[in-house]
Write an enzyme that holds these catalytic residues in place. Structure first.
Site, PDB file in Angstrom:
ATOM      1  N   LYS A   3       0.817  -1.218   0.000  1.00  0.00           N
ATOM      2  CA  LYS A   3       0.000   0.000   0.000  1.00  0.00           C
ATOM      3  C   LYS A   3       0.848   1.266   0.000  1.00  0.00           C
ATOM      4  N   ASN A 136      19.706   4.444   5.447  1.00  0.00           N
ATOM      5  CA  ASN A 136      20.093   3.280   6.262  1.00  0.00           C
ATOM      6  C   ASN A 136      19.613   3.494   7.700  1.00  0.00           C
ATOM      7  N   PHE A 137      19.737   2.463   8.497  1.00  0.00           N
ATOM      8  CA  PHE A 137      19.419   2.492   9.935  1.00  0.00           C
ATOM      9  C   PHE A 137      17.966   2.855  10.218  1.00  0.00           C
ATOM     10  N   LEU A 138      17.067   2.463   9.313  1.00  0.00           N
ATOM     11  CA  LEU A 138      15.635   2.596   9.598  1.00  0.00           C
ATOM     12  C   LEU A 138      15.287   1.619  10.710  1.00  0.00           C
ATOM     13  N   LYS A 147       2.508  -0.278  12.934  1.00  0.00           N
ATOM     14  CA  LYS A 147       1.590   0.855  13.083  1.00  0.00           C
ATOM     15  C   LYS A 147       1.767   1.848  11.945  1.00  0.00           C
ATOM     16  N   ARG A 148       2.422   1.425  10.874  1.00  0.00           N
ATOM     17  CA  ARG A 148       2.647   2.278   9.704  1.00  0.00           C
ATOM     18  C   ARG A 148       3.489   3.519  10.035  1.00  0.00           C
ATOM     19  N   THR A 172      19.433  -0.696   0.858  1.00  0.00           N
ATOM     20  CA  THR A 172      19.384  -2.155   0.813  1.00  0.00           C
ATOM     21  C   THR A 172      18.427  -2.627   1.894  1.00  0.00           C
ATOM     22  N   LEU A 412      26.677  -0.029   4.257  1.00  0.00           N
ATOM     23  CA  LEU A 412      27.056  -0.531   5.582  1.00  0.00           C
ATOM     24  C   LEU A 412      25.885  -1.198   6.309  1.00  0.00           C
TER      25      LEU A 412
HETATM   26  S1  NHW Z   1      17.181  -2.396   5.965  1.00  0.00           S
HETATM   27  C1  NHW Z   1      16.933  -2.539   7.684  1.00  0.00           C
HETATM   28  C2  NHW Z   1      15.588  -2.022   8.112  1.00  0.00           C
HETATM   29  N1  NHW Z   1      15.465  -2.128   9.551  1.00  0.00           N
HETATM   30  C3  NHW Z   1      15.147  -3.254  10.196  1.00  0.00           C
HETATM   31  O1  NHW Z   1      14.894  -4.281   9.624  1.00  0.00           O
HETATM   32  C4  NHW Z   1      15.163  -3.166  11.721  1.00  0.00           C
HETATM   33  C5  NHW Z   1      14.114  -4.014  12.371  1.00  0.00           C
HETATM   34  N2  NHW Z   1      12.809  -3.685  11.861  1.00  0.00           N
HETATM   35  C6  NHW Z   1      12.163  -2.515  12.109  1.00  0.00           C
HETATM   36  O2  NHW Z   1      12.662  -1.646  12.804  1.00  0.00           O
HETATM   37  C7  NHW Z   1      18.369  -1.026   5.877  1.00  0.00           C
HETATM   38  C8  NHW Z   1      10.803  -2.325  11.461  1.00  0.00           C
HETATM   39  O3  NHW Z   1      10.292  -3.585  11.124  1.00  0.00           O
HETATM   40  C9  NHW Z   1      10.856  -1.422  10.209  1.00  0.00           C
HETATM   41  C10 NHW Z   1       9.470  -1.400   9.551  1.00  0.00           C
HETATM   42  C11 NHW Z   1      11.212  -0.009  10.614  1.00  0.00           C
HETATM   43  C12 NHW Z   1      11.858  -1.928   9.177  1.00  0.00           C
HETATM   44  N3  NHW Z   1      12.735  -0.748   3.971  1.00  0.00           N
HETATM   45  O4  NHW Z   1       5.726   0.829  10.076  1.00  0.00           O
HETATM   46  P1  NHW Z   1       5.245  -0.372   9.360  1.00  0.00           P
HETATM   47  C13 NHW Z   1      17.629   0.275   5.850  1.00  0.00           C
HETATM   48  O5  NHW Z   1      17.533   0.932   6.866  1.00  0.00           O
HETATM   49  C14 NHW Z   1       7.617  -1.208   4.571  1.00  0.00           C
HETATM   50  C15 NHW Z   1      11.707  -0.081   3.359  1.00  0.00           C
HETATM   51  O6  NHW Z   1       3.875  -0.816   9.711  1.00  0.00           O
HETATM   52  P2  NHW Z   1       7.238  -1.887  10.789  1.00  0.00           P
HETATM   53  C16 NHW Z   1      17.037   0.736   4.557  1.00  0.00           C
HETATM   54  C17 NHW Z   1       6.666  -2.342   4.351  1.00  0.00           C
HETATM   55  O7  NHW Z   1       6.923  -2.947   3.073  1.00  0.00           O
HETATM   56  N4  NHW Z   1      10.402  -0.307   3.611  1.00  0.00           N
HETATM   57  O8  NHW Z   1       6.257  -1.598   9.545  1.00  0.00           O
HETATM   58  C18 NHW Z   1      15.785   1.564   4.727  1.00  0.00           C
HETATM   59  C19 NHW Z   1       5.336  -1.639   4.448  1.00  0.00           C
HETATM   60  O9  NHW Z   1       5.071  -0.929   3.263  1.00  0.00           O
HETATM   61  P3  NHW Z   1       4.057  -1.566   2.181  1.00  0.00           P
HETATM   62  C20 NHW Z   1      10.117  -1.230   4.542  1.00  0.00           C
HETATM   63  O10 NHW Z   1       7.624  -3.294  10.708  1.00  0.00           O
HETATM   64  C21 NHW Z   1      15.235   2.005   3.412  1.00  0.00           C
HETATM   65  C22 NHW Z   1       5.580  -0.611   5.544  1.00  0.00           C
HETATM   66  O11 NHW Z   1       7.032  -0.448   5.608  1.00  0.00           O
HETATM   67  C23 NHW Z   1      11.121  -1.941   5.219  1.00  0.00           C
HETATM   68  O12 NHW Z   1       6.657  -1.372  12.039  1.00  0.00           O
HETATM   69  C24 NHW Z   1      13.977   2.826   3.532  1.00  0.00           C
HETATM   70  C25 NHW Z   1       5.109  -1.088   6.886  1.00  0.00           C
HETATM   71  O13 NHW Z   1       5.357  -0.087   7.811  1.00  0.00           O
HETATM   72  C26 NHW Z   1      12.469  -1.667   4.881  1.00  0.00           C
HETATM   73  N5  NHW Z   1      13.513  -2.323   5.481  1.00  0.00           N
HETATM   74  O14 NHW Z   1       8.532  -0.986  10.459  1.00  0.00           O
HETATM   75  C27 NHW Z   1      13.498   3.309   2.211  1.00  0.00           C
HETATM   76  N6  NHW Z   1      10.537  -2.785   6.085  1.00  0.00           N
HETATM   77  O15 NHW Z   1       4.071  -0.663   1.007  1.00  0.00           O
HETATM   78  C28 NHW Z   1      14.256   4.528   1.712  1.00  0.00           C
HETATM   79  C29 NHW Z   1       9.213  -2.615   5.944  1.00  0.00           C
HETATM   80  O16 NHW Z   1       4.636  -2.917   1.847  1.00  0.00           O
HETATM   81  C30 NHW Z   1      13.708   5.042   0.405  1.00  0.00           C
HETATM   82  N7  NHW Z   1       8.941  -1.682   5.021  1.00  0.00           N
HETATM   83  O17 NHW Z   1       2.732  -1.663   2.838  1.00  0.00           O
HETATM   84  C31 NHW Z   1      14.448   6.282  -0.102  1.00  0.00           C
HETATM   85  C32 NHW Z   1      14.067   7.538   0.687  1.00  0.00           C
HETATM   86  C33 NHW Z   1      14.894   8.767   0.296  1.00  0.00           C
HETATM   87  C34 NHW Z   1      14.463   9.267  -1.130  1.00  0.00           C
HETATM   88  C35 NHW Z   1      15.225  10.584  -1.539  1.00  0.00           C
HETATM   89  C36 NHW Z   1      14.874  11.125  -2.937  1.00  0.00           C
HETATM   90  C1  EN5 Z   2      21.498  -2.953   5.721  1.00  0.00           C
HETATM   91  N1  EN5 Z   2      22.846  -2.546   5.583  1.00  0.00           N
HETATM   92  O1  EN5 Z   2      19.996 -12.799   8.012  1.00  0.00           O
HETATM   93  C2  EN5 Z   2      21.386  -4.399   5.964  1.00  0.00           C
HETATM   94  N2  EN5 Z   2      22.209 -12.673   8.187  1.00  0.00           N
HETATM   95  O2  EN5 Z   2      23.377 -15.032   5.759  1.00  0.00           O
HETATM   96  C3  EN5 Z   2      19.988  -4.791   6.352  1.00  0.00           C
HETATM   97  N3  EN5 Z   2      23.087 -16.074   8.672  1.00  0.00           N
HETATM   98  O3  EN5 Z   2      24.141 -14.214   9.312  1.00  0.00           O
HETATM   99  C4  EN5 Z   2      19.564  -6.119   5.792  1.00  0.00           C
HETATM  100  N4  EN5 Z   2      19.153 -18.035  11.058  1.00  0.00           N
HETATM  101  O4  EN5 Z   2      23.736 -18.299   7.465  1.00  0.00           O
HETATM  102  C5  EN5 Z   2      20.262  -7.272   6.418  1.00  0.00           C
HETATM  103  N5  EN5 Z   2      25.076 -19.075   9.048  1.00  0.00           N
HETATM  104  C6  EN5 Z   2      19.784  -8.606   5.973  1.00  0.00           C
HETATM  105  C7  EN5 Z   2      20.529  -9.689   6.682  1.00  0.00           C
HETATM  106  C8  EN5 Z   2      20.047  -9.903   8.097  1.00  0.00           C
HETATM  107  C9  EN5 Z   2      20.925 -10.800   8.916  1.00  0.00           C
HETATM  108  C10 EN5 Z   2      20.988 -12.173   8.339  1.00  0.00           C
HETATM  109  C11 EN5 Z   2      22.454 -13.972   7.644  1.00  0.00           C
HETATM  110  C12 EN5 Z   2      23.149 -13.814   6.314  1.00  0.00           C
HETATM  111  C13 EN5 Z   2      23.296 -14.755   8.628  1.00  0.00           C
HETATM  112  C14 EN5 Z   2      23.936 -16.962   9.438  1.00  0.00           C
HETATM  113  C15 EN5 Z   2      23.330 -17.322  10.757  1.00  0.00           C
HETATM  114  C16 EN5 Z   2      22.019 -18.025  10.638  1.00  0.00           C
HETATM  115  C17 EN5 Z   2      21.413 -18.285  11.971  1.00  0.00           C
HETATM  116  C18 EN5 Z   2      20.046 -18.874  11.781  1.00  0.00           C
HETATM  117  C19 EN5 Z   2      24.216 -18.176   8.565  1.00  0.00           C
HETATM  118  C20 EN5 Z   2      25.576 -20.196   8.323  1.00  0.00           C
HETATM  119  C21 EN5 Z   2      27.077 -20.042   8.219  1.00  0.00           C
HETATM  120  C22 EN5 Z   2      27.757 -21.263   7.618  1.00  0.00           C
HETATM  121  C23 EN5 Z   2      29.241 -21.216   7.930  1.00  0.00           C
HETATM  122  C24 EN5 Z   2      29.955 -22.393   7.328  1.00  0.00           C
HETATM  123  C25 EN5 Z   2      29.706 -22.480   5.846  1.00  0.00           C
HETATM  124  C26 EN5 Z   2      28.228 -22.498   5.518  1.00  0.00           C
HETATM  125  C27 EN5 Z   2      27.536 -21.311   6.121  1.00  0.00           C
END
Ligand code: NHW
Ligand code: EN5
Length: 412
Positions: A3, A136-138, A147-148, A172, A412
């Protein structure tokens, strides 16, 4: 299905096969006067803050939020644990904007509950160098998920990027969104197999004992030892050839400040071959690649004869918290960053990187299958992980999905 993302200028799944659509920006920039001047509305209990990442206290608050709420693997066994020094480095590259370090806190308690960042970067897509934000670092606190809030955070960072007259971004994620420019596989090279098995990062292979496993991943203490002579033991040989800094390839040494111009030339020339890659100048190389203790490590090969800088390798330090182990609390991981080989075979260069990482007490060396990494992964006993990493561009369309080896960008 998506959405939020369906409303954004990103490649949409329905357009994936459509080669009639042109490559390049999806939307044209609007005049800056038309960019929304006020922040987006947050639910009433919350307020925006600009995080002063230079401040020790603010950096600690961000660190705490991320340490407890950032990315985990699919089985919630590990969570990224970026250090404060790392965050300070990652968020303050040349030309960074303070306004792109965005926090959300609870008005009443002042508690930081969400975070998102952008940093400026010049990224080349084919022939076009585009000024972008790398987002990064969302992170949204675990108790405030679904909660969107994330879409509001993304719109707010977008607005603040637009205010700087920048209209594209790169990011990423481990999740699939509309739509990846490429998808990469994580690979892992065990350096401390006993610990990795103990904490559940890896499993003992079928018909493998612990001692066979330890032997499998053993690395020499010194790289590319000259062939063992007759009647020479390994320990006598190591002693004979012992160097001030234990490394292998002749001329392999840590990068130093005076190497910045040569490394910049080497890297720029190398990155030309990839479809998407950063356009680094000397200031960028100084920031991103000069060694910084426990943050980034860089090594190069200086030809002993000509003193030319011919090869380069680097990795960054990103530990993970181990969530359920009795014995250990952190996993020390090195992540392959930028590597360039012109004279030393990449395989040998990366073998040296592994030895250095092992010496520095890393438990595992991780790499993506980007650039030429596929040429050393299997041979150097990396194994595929259970994680994938998807790369995205905001407001920039590519005609085709790339192969991961066509990507020259590491975030990163
Ligand atoms: S990826 C790491 C992201 N962080 C985490 O995974 C940490 C753990 N998770 C959380 O904190 C690296 C939450 O689950 C987050 C989502 C905050 C991820 N990227 O608030 P709602 C980065 O930091 C969409 C983009 O309810 P939530 C890169 C999802 O598809 N979108 O979810 C960041 C849905 O949209 P949809 C993501 O779980 C890049 C909506 O969020 C996403 O409470 C950002 C749901 O929101 C993700 N990783 O919070 C984009 N994860 O359309 C930058 C979920 O599907 C774009 N969603 O309904 C560029 C901006 C600058 C442009 C300049 C011109
Ligand atoms: C934004 N910069 O899943 C990044 N890591 O394989 C955000 N797995 O460590 C996005 N599940 O395979 C990050 N061990 C997305 C990645 C999130 C973190 C993640 C994976 C990547 C990981 C490990 C541990 C799995 C634990 C159970 C894994 C296997 C290692 C083995 C070593 C010997 C040779 C075969 C592979």
């Amino acid at each position: 299905r998506h959405k939020f993302w369906e409303t954004q200028p990103v490649g949409q799944f329905k357009d994936l096969g459509d080669t009639n659509l042109p490559e390049g920006p999806i939307e044209q920039p609007t005049p800056l006067s038309e960019v929304k001047q006020e922040p987006y509305n947050l639910p009433a209990p919350y307020e925006w803050i600009t995080c002063d990442i230079d401040s020790e206290d603010m950096c600690s608050e961000v660190y705490t939020l991320l340490t407890n709420n950032y990315v985990e693997d699919d089985e919630n066994m590990f969570r990224f644990n970026y250090s404060k020094e790392f965050l300070s480095w990652a968020l303050r590259p040349p030309g960074y904007y303070r306004s792109w370090h965005i926090g959300v806190r609870v008005k009443s308690s002042k508690k930081l509950v969400a975070f998102i960042t952008g940093i400026p970067a010049k990224i080349r897509v084919r022939d076009a160098v585009v000024v972008m934000a790398e987002v990064n670092f969302l992170c949204v606190h675990k108790k405030l998920r679904s909660k969107r809030l994330a879409p509001v955070m993304i719109k707010e960072v977008t607005r603040r990027v637009h205010l700087e007259n920048i209209w594209q971004a790169a990011y990423t994620a481990g999740v699939v969104l509309p739509t990846p420019i490429t998808t990469c596989q994580y690979w892992h090279r065990s350096l401390n197999p006993k610990k990795l098995i103990d904490v559940g990062f890896s499993r003992l292979g079928a018909r493998m004992t612990m001692s066979r496993t330890i032997k499998l991943y053993k690395l020499p203490e010194q790289t590319s030892t000259p062939g063992l002579g007759a009647r020479m033991t390994m320990s006598r040989t190591i002693k004979l050839y012992k160097l001030p800094e234990q490394t292998s390839t002749p001329g392999f040494r840590k990068m130093e400040p005076h190497d910045v111009p040569a490394v910049t030339r080497l890297l720029r020339n190398y990155l030309k071959q990839f479809v998407v890659a950063p356009d680094f100048d000397e200031n960028d190389v100084e920031h991103w690649l000069l060694p910084k203790e426990d943050v980034v490590d860089s090594y190069l090969v200086e030809s002993p004869e000509t003193h030319e800088i011919t090869d380069f390798c680097s990795f960054y330090t990103l530990p993970s918290s181990i969530l359920g182990s009795q014995n250990y609390s952190t996993l020390k991981a090195a992540y392959s960053y930028y590597n360039v080989s012109t004279k030393t075979p990449l395989l040998q260069l990366m073998n040296d990187a592994l030895i250095v990482a092992k010496k520095k007490d890393f438990d595992v060396f991780n790499a993506l299958d980007v650039m030429h990494n596929e040429t050393f992964l299997k041979e150097l006993k990396f194994g595929p992980g259970d994680g994938k990493l998807h790369y995205y561009l905001y407001n920039y369309r590519l005609k085709h999905v790339l192969r991961s080896s066509e990507l020259g960008l590491v975030l990163l």
